[in-house]
Design a protein around this motif. Structure first.
Motif: not given
Ligand code: CMP
Length: 140
Positions: A10, A50, A53, A56, A58, A62, A92, A103, A110-111, A113, A116
């Motif tokens: 990333k 994505y 998601h 979601r 986030f 993201l 994650t 990681r 978490i963003d 990170n 992937h």
């Molecule tokens: P990734 O495996 O790339 O898939 C979705 C991404 O959303 C995840 O890694 C994180 O970087 C991001 N993300 C941010 N907040 C969350 C969360 N609460 N749960 C899961 N993924 C999150």
């Protein structure tokens, strides 16, 4: 079984200049890089990747983060590649990632990170074909 999985280094990890450090971990784990490209994702390309998601909270952050700079995208091939790559990555949320994982060592939130990795063989096939045509993959 021999599997393929999609891996993305990333924008945070590309900016930290640790592509090679992360590739070395793949290689030490007997994962082969059979395709690779560096790209600066468009909003459309990141949103499509994505899509699961979308609802979601986030999602917006993201997509913003994933388009903030270039990413390095690769297909890894090897025995049990999907799970092996997930073990190398760690949880994650880097605060929950085991010491010695990508990681734990390189991610800051978490963003942001660092990496992937596909979460299953089925999603791996979809994710690989989202970024690579079959003539861009070099089995060896
Ligand atoms: P990734 O495996 O790339 O898939 C979705 C991404 O959303 C995840 O890694 C994180 O970087 C991001 N993300 C941010 N907040 C969350 C969360 N609460 N749960 C899961 N993924 C999150």
């Amino acid at each position: 079984a021999t599997e393929r999985t999609l891996s993305i280094i990333k924008p945070d990890a590309v900016a930290k200049n640790v592509i090679g450090e992360i590739y070395a971990r793949f290689e030490r784990a007997d994962l082969k890089i059979v395709a690779a490209k560096m790209v600066h994702l468009s909003r459309e390309k990141a949103e499509g990747f994505y899509a699961e998601h979308k609802e979601r909270p986030f999602f917006k952050d993201l997509v913003e983060f994933m388009t903030s700079g270039p990413v390095m995208i690769q297909v890894l091939e090897g025995e049990n590649a999907v799970l092996k790559n997930r073990d190398l990555m760690g949880a994650t949320d880097p605060k929950k990632a085991e010491p010695g994982t990508i990681r734990a060592d390189f991610a800051s939130s978490i963003d942001a990170n660092a990496v992937h990795g596909s979460d299953a063989v089925e999603s791996a096939a979809r994710e690989v074909s989202y970024f690579f045509s079959s003539d861009e993959i070099c089995p060896r």
